[in-house]
Design a protein around this motif. Structure first.
Motif, PDB file in Angstrom:
ATOM      1  N   SER A   1      55.557   5.611  -1.569  1.00 59.37           N
ATOM      2  CA  SER A   1      56.370   4.401  -1.462  1.00 59.37           C
ATOM      3  C   SER A   1      56.240   3.549  -2.724  1.00 59.37           C
ATOM      4  CB  SER A   1      56.028   3.607  -0.192  1.00 59.37           C
ATOM      5  OG  SER A   1      54.715   3.139  -0.268  1.00 59.37           O
ATOM      6  N   ALA A   2      55.071   3.594  -3.357  1.00 62.02           N
ATOM      7  CA  ALA A   2      54.930   2.871  -4.633  1.00 62.02           C
ATOM      8  C   ALA A   2      55.845   3.477  -5.695  1.00 62.02           C
ATOM      9  CB  ALA A   2      53.480   2.897  -5.102  1.00 62.02           C
ATOM     10  N   LEU A   3      55.935   4.824  -5.707  1.00 60.89           N
ATOM     11  CA  LEU A   3      56.838   5.486  -6.648  1.00 60.89           C
ATOM     12  C   LEU A   3      58.277   5.017  -6.423  1.00 60.89           C
ATOM     13  CD1 LEU A   3      55.730   9.236  -6.757  1.00 60.89           C
ATOM     14  CD2 LEU A   3      55.619   7.572  -8.611  1.00 60.89           C
ATOM     15  N   ALA A   4      58.654   4.962  -5.134  1.00 56.45           N
ATOM     16  CA  ALA A   4      60.017   4.551  -4.804  1.00 56.45           C
ATOM     17  C   ALA A   4      60.277   3.107  -5.228  1.00 56.45           C
ATOM     18  CB  ALA A   4      60.258   4.720  -3.304  1.00 56.45           C
ATOM     19  N   ASN A   5      59.234   2.283  -5.193  1.00 56.04           N
ATOM     20  CA  ASN A   5      59.396   0.869  -5.557  1.00 56.04           C
ATOM     21  C   ASN A   5      59.236   0.607  -7.042  1.00 56.04           C
ATOM     22  OD1 ASN A   5      59.750   0.164  -2.904  1.00 56.04           O
ATOM     23  ND2 ASN A   5      57.565  -0.150  -2.557  1.00 56.04           N
ATOM     24  N   GLY A   6      58.985   1.654  -7.809  1.00 61.32           N
ATOM     25  CA  GLY A   6      58.823   1.466  -9.245  1.00 61.32           C
ATOM     26  C   GLY A   6      57.431   1.002  -9.644  1.00 61.32           C
ATOM     27  N   ASP A   7      56.486   1.032  -8.692  1.00 66.94           N
ATOM     28  CA  ASP A   7      55.105   0.654  -9.022  1.00 66.94           C
ATOM     29  C   ASP A   7      54.230   1.895  -9.155  1.00 66.94           C
ATOM     30  OD1 ASP A   7      55.662  -2.027  -8.939  1.00 66.94           O
ATOM     31  OD2 ASP A   7      55.288  -2.164  -6.780  1.00 66.94           O
ATOM     32  N   GLY A   8      54.852   3.003  -9.498  1.00 69.68           N
ATOM     33  CA  GLY A   8      54.133   4.274  -9.518  1.00 69.68           C
ATOM     34  C   GLY A   8      52.944   4.287 -10.454  1.00 69.68           C
ATOM     35  N   ASP A   9      53.072   3.614 -11.615  1.00 71.11           N
ATOM     36  CA  ASP A   9      51.965   3.690 -12.574  1.00 71.11           C
ATOM     37  C   ASP A   9      50.733   2.960 -12.063  1.00 71.11           C
ATOM     38  OD1 ASP A   9      53.488   1.427 -12.779  1.00 71.11           O
ATOM     39  OD2 ASP A   9      53.333   1.231 -14.956  1.00 71.11           O
ATOM     40  N   VAL A  10      50.945   1.868 -11.339  1.00 68.27           N
ATOM     41  CA  VAL A  10      49.800   1.142 -10.775  1.00 68.27           C
ATOM     42  C   VAL A  10      49.159   1.960  -9.666  1.00 68.27           C
ATOM     43  CG1 VAL A  10      49.076  -0.958  -9.608  1.00 68.27           C
ATOM     44  CG2 VAL A  10      50.869  -1.065 -11.353  1.00 68.27           C
ATOM     45  N   ALA A  11      50.014   2.511  -8.788  1.00 66.17           N
ATOM     46  CA  ALA A  11      49.500   3.328  -7.683  1.00 66.17           C
ATOM     47  C   ALA A  11      48.786   4.566  -8.217  1.00 66.17           C
ATOM     48  CB  ALA A  11      50.641   3.741  -6.759  1.00 66.17           C
ATOM     49  N   PHE A  12      49.289   5.097  -9.323  1.00 62.27           N
ATOM     50  CA  PHE A  12      48.692   6.313  -9.873  1.00 62.27           C
ATOM     51  C   PHE A  12      47.270   6.058 -10.362  1.00 62.27           C
ATOM     52  CE2 PHE A  12      48.331   9.899 -12.908  1.00 62.27           C
ATOM     53  CZ  PHE A  12      48.604  10.916 -12.015  1.00 62.27           C
ATOM     54  N   GLU A  13      47.028   4.874 -10.864  1.00 62.75           N
ATOM     55  CA  GLU A  13      45.657   4.545 -11.287  1.00 62.75           C
ATOM     56  C   GLU A  13      44.720   4.559 -10.078  1.00 62.75           C
ATOM     57  OE1 GLU A  13      45.227   1.123 -13.767  1.00 62.75           O
ATOM     58  OE2 GLU A  13      43.071   1.427 -13.976  1.00 62.75           O
ATOM     59  N   GLU A  14      45.202   4.050  -8.948  1.00 53.42           N
ATOM     60  CA  GLU A  14      44.415   4.109  -7.707  1.00 53.42           C
ATOM     61  C   GLU A  14      44.136   5.563  -7.319  1.00 53.42           C
ATOM     62  OE1 GLU A  14      42.820   2.129  -5.308  1.00 53.42           O
ATOM     63  OE2 GLU A  14      42.846   1.011  -7.177  1.00 53.42           O
ATOM     64  N   VAL A  15      45.181   6.385  -7.416  1.00 54.23           N
ATOM     65  CA  VAL A  15      45.040   7.803  -7.088  1.00 54.23           C
ATOM     66  C   VAL A  15      43.985   8.430  -7.992  1.00 54.23           C
ATOM     67  CG1 VAL A  15      46.217  10.046  -7.148  1.00 54.23           C
ATOM     68  CG2 VAL A  15      47.379   8.045  -6.181  1.00 54.23           C
ATOM     69  N   TYR A  16      44.055   8.088  -9.276  1.00 51.19           N
ATOM     70  CA  TYR A  16      43.079   8.622 -10.220  1.00 51.19           C
ATOM     71  C   TYR A  16      41.664   8.192  -9.845  1.00 51.19           C
ATOM     72  CZ  TYR A  16      40.513   9.601 -14.490  1.00 51.19           C
ATOM     73  OH  TYR A  16      39.579  10.069 -15.370  1.00 51.19           O
ATOM     74  N   ARG A  17      41.501   6.912  -9.561  1.00 51.87           N
ATOM     75  CA  ARG A  17      40.149   6.414  -9.251  1.00 51.87           C
ATOM     76  C   ARG A  17      39.593   7.070  -7.999  1.00 51.87           C
ATOM     77  NH1 ARG A  17      38.974   2.759 -12.768  1.00 51.87           N
ATOM     78  NH2 ARG A  17      40.546   1.327 -13.570  1.00 51.87           N
ATOM     79  N   ARG A  18      40.464   7.260  -7.020  1.00 47.74           N
ATOM     80  CA  ARG A  18      39.990   7.847  -5.762  1.00 47.74           C
ATOM     81  C   ARG A  18      39.661   9.337  -5.912  1.00 47.74           C
ATOM     82  NH1 ARG A  18      38.021  10.348  -2.688  1.00 47.74           N
ATOM     83  NH2 ARG A  18      38.116  10.447  -0.413  1.00 47.74           N
ATOM     84  N   TRP A  19      40.510  10.057  -6.642  1.00 46.57           N
ATOM     85  CA  TRP A  19      40.402  11.507  -6.593  1.00 46.57           C
ATOM     86  C   TRP A  19      39.880  12.168  -7.869  1.00 46.57           C
ATOM     87  CZ3 TRP A  19      39.962  13.081  -1.979  1.00 46.57           C
ATOM     88  CH2 TRP A  19      40.653  12.439  -0.954  1.00 46.57           C
ATOM     89  N   SER A  20      39.745  11.449  -8.984  1.00 46.31           N
ATOM     90  CA  SER A  20      39.295  12.120 -10.206  1.00 46.31           C
ATOM     91  C   SER A  20      37.873  12.703 -10.092  1.00 46.31           C
ATOM     92  CB  SER A  20      39.421  11.201 -11.429  1.00 46.31           C
ATOM     93  OG  SER A  20      38.646  10.048 -11.278  1.00 46.31           O
ATOM     94  N   PRO A  21      36.942  12.067  -9.335  1.00 43.93           N
ATOM     95  CA  PRO A  21      35.632  12.727  -9.238  1.00 43.93           C
ATOM     96  C   PRO A  21      35.719  14.110  -8.583  1.00 43.93           C
ATOM     97  CG  PRO A  21      35.437  10.417  -8.594  1.00 43.93           C
ATOM     98  CD  PRO A  21      36.919  10.710  -8.714  1.00 43.93           C
ATOM     99  N   LEU A  22      36.597  14.245  -7.582  1.00 45.34           N
ATOM    100  CA  LEU A  22      36.744  15.552  -6.927  1.00 45.34           C
ATOM    101  C   LEU A  22      37.345  16.567  -7.900  1.00 45.34           C
ATOM    102  CD1 LEU A  22      36.688  17.432  -4.480  1.00 45.34           C
ATOM    103  CD2 LEU A  22      38.884  16.455  -3.758  1.00 45.34           C
ATOM    104  N   VAL A  23      38.418  16.177  -8.584  1.00 47.71           N
ATOM    105  CA  VAL A  23      39.066  17.077  -9.546  1.00 47.71           C
ATOM    106  C   VAL A  23      38.065  17.484 -10.627  1.00 47.71           C
ATOM    107  CG1 VAL A  23      40.824  17.192 -11.369  1.00 47.71           C
ATOM    108  CG2 VAL A  23      41.392  16.185  -9.139  1.00 47.71           C
ATOM    109  N   TYR A  24      37.371  16.486 -11.170  1.00 43.79           N
ATOM    110  CA  TYR A  24      36.408  16.756 -12.244  1.00 43.79           C
ATOM    111  C   TYR A  24      35.283  17.678 -11.760  1.00 43.79           C
ATOM    112  CZ  TYR A  24      32.600  15.953 -15.553  1.00 43.79           C
ATOM    113  OH  TYR A  24      31.575  16.128 -16.432  1.00 43.79           O
ATOM    114  N   SER A  25      34.773  17.411 -10.572  1.00 43.61           N
ATOM    115  CA  SER A  25      33.620  18.172 -10.086  1.00 43.61           C
ATOM    116  C   SER A  25      33.988  19.623  -9.797  1.00 43.61           C
ATOM    117  CB  SER A  25      33.029  17.509  -8.836  1.00 43.61           C
ATOM    118  OG  SER A  25      32.628  16.186  -9.154  1.00 43.61           O
TER     119      SER A  25
END
Lengths: 267, 197
Positions: B22-46
């Protein structure tokens, strides 16, 4: 305590006993029921699978990527957001609103135009002696004390180290701390998200790895970006943990011991 | 039969797939993506770290994964699968790319030997890291209780003695935490619905 629990018409095995059985413990589980109940058997099997996966290797630790990874991704995103999907770009900042000095440390989230000025330092390519350099700048120029670069200088700040602040149990807050170096001294810019509202305040600390020594840098508020001066000459290779604590207005200057977020400074 | 929709409510993701879409649809995708990165980058990295045996290469792969994710963000459909499941699919592909590069260059990686060298072996690594990631988010004391139960294989009685906690508390933490680990694993696993590039 009852050994069984009721779901609808059936009396199923106690979920706590099922969990213990999945871990391989001897339990008082209702084996007669288990032998005939598909639901309980499936429940137990799926819990056992989780236990088996976890025990299939040594204790697995999750760790975070280096801070430069996000910096580069974010540069990429900013470029994409304006060039490829203009409808997705946020409202452009007008020239009047743009304060080149005050906004420069956080522009990596902004439109790409403001991003290409080299503020985002490619950290991984920096050479190692940043700590010594940062400390030396602090010694030479830090004597002014308390002067925050954003107020007194036109020089572009250089990010020499940063820490990704990860939430600690019970708090959703996270953020980033950047150590910046300018010719009038060093500072830390702390950008925190998700700090709960508080009756008190939040305080930024630098700790040694074993938390045997700590230095307070000052207070930060929820939802704002704060830039705090670093004490001149502080050894960042020793005080390398950035810690955010929840404090009360109790007149006690020591750390409350309640940390809400923490991160390791890296070049 | 799957109890997933009901179970899924146990997970309170700050960066859920639905929020992101929904953030993507609202044009706030870049902000939401940072949240996605913070939440999931440790899993991806590990996962990458275990698959490649080297932290620097894992950093590089993490960067590639999230840039891939960003570029194919409009193909992500929260109805078709979970956000971490989608990210894990991308992670597997970028790791496979890296393996292929190594084979082509005949380069010898620095660092520890990787745990796995094949796509099939990667499944086990993903499974374990998904659970380790969720374990790290349990908070305390549940996290400590589960580490003692799972890795040190202590009984709930021994854990209660070790941590000086009532038996009932330990049992109920074990039940809730084990259910939560299972839910996370299922959410990431059972949904190959999204096909990122």
């Amino acid at each position: 305590m009852s050994q069984e629990t009721t779901r609808g018409d059936h009396t199923h095995c106690d979920p706590e006993e099922l969990a213990l059985a999945a871990l391989g413990e001897r339990t008082d589980i209702d084996t007669d029921h288990l032998a005939t109940c598909d639901t309980c058997q499936a429940d137990l099997a799926s819990l056992r699978r989780i236990v088996r996966i976890t025990r299939s290797g040594d204790a697995a630790d999750v760790s975070s990527p280096a801070p430069w990874v996000w910096e580069e991704i974010s540069t990429e995103i900013s470029a994409d957001a304006t060039s490829q999907r203009p409808q997705d770009a946020r409202t452009p900042v007008s020239a009047g609103q743009q304060s080149p000095i005050a906004e420069s440390p956080t522009t990596e989230q902004g439109p790409a135009g403001s991003d290409d000025t080299g503020v985002v330092v490619p950290l991984r390519r920096r050479s190692a002696p940043w700590l010594a350099a940062a400390a030396a700048v602090g010694v030479l120029f830090g004597a002014i004390g308390g002067v925050v670069w954003t107020q007194g200088s036109n020089t572009e700040p250089t990010v020499v180290a940063q820490a990704s602040l990860e939430p600690l149990p019970g708090f959703p807050s996270r953020g980033i701390a950047r150590v910046q170096s300018t010719d009038v001294g060093d500072s830390v810019t702390v950008d925190l998200q998700g700090l709960p509202a508080t009756e008190g305040y939040y305080e930024v600390w630098l700790l040694t790895e074993d938390a045997s020594a700590m230095v307070s840098l000052g207070a930060v508020g929820p939802g704002e970006t704060s830039t705090l001066p670093l004490p001149p000459g502080i050894a960042l290779d020793r005080f390398r943990i950035v810690d955010i604590s929840a404090e009360e207005f109790d007149g006690d200057p020591t750390h409350s011991t309640i940390s809400v977020a923490r991160g390791d400074l890296q070049a | 039969m799957s109890a997933q929709p009901e179970r899924r409510r146990e997970l309170d993701d700050s960066a859920s797939g639905r929020d992101f879409a929904s953030a993507l649809a609202n044009g706030d995708g870049d902000v939401a993506f940072e949240e996605v990165y913070r939440r999931w980058s440790p899993l991806v990295y590990s996962v990458a770290r275990r698959a490649l045996g080297d932290g620097h290469e894992a950093d590089d792969v993490t960067q590639r994964v999230f840039i891939s994710a960003w570029r194919s963000r409009n193909s992500y459909d929260p109805a078709a699968g979970s956000l971490p499941g989608w990210l894990m699919t991308i992670t597997r592909r970028r790791i496979a790319d890296r393996w292929a590069e190594r084979a082509r260059d005949r380069s010898v990686p620095d660092g520890d030997p990787p745990e796995v060298g094949s796509a099939a072996g990667l499944d086990g690594v993903v499974d374990r890291m998904v659970i380790a990631d969720e374990l790290a988010r349990l908070g305390e004391p549940p996290g400590q209780i589960m580490r003692l139960a799972l890795y040190e294989e202590l009984t709930h009685t021994e854990i209660a003695e070790r941590l000086d906690l009532p038996l009932g508390t330990v049992k109920s933490h074990i039940r809730r935490s084990l259910n939560r680990l299972r839910t996370r694993w299922e959410v990431i696993h059972d949904e190959p619905g999204n096909d990122p590039r």
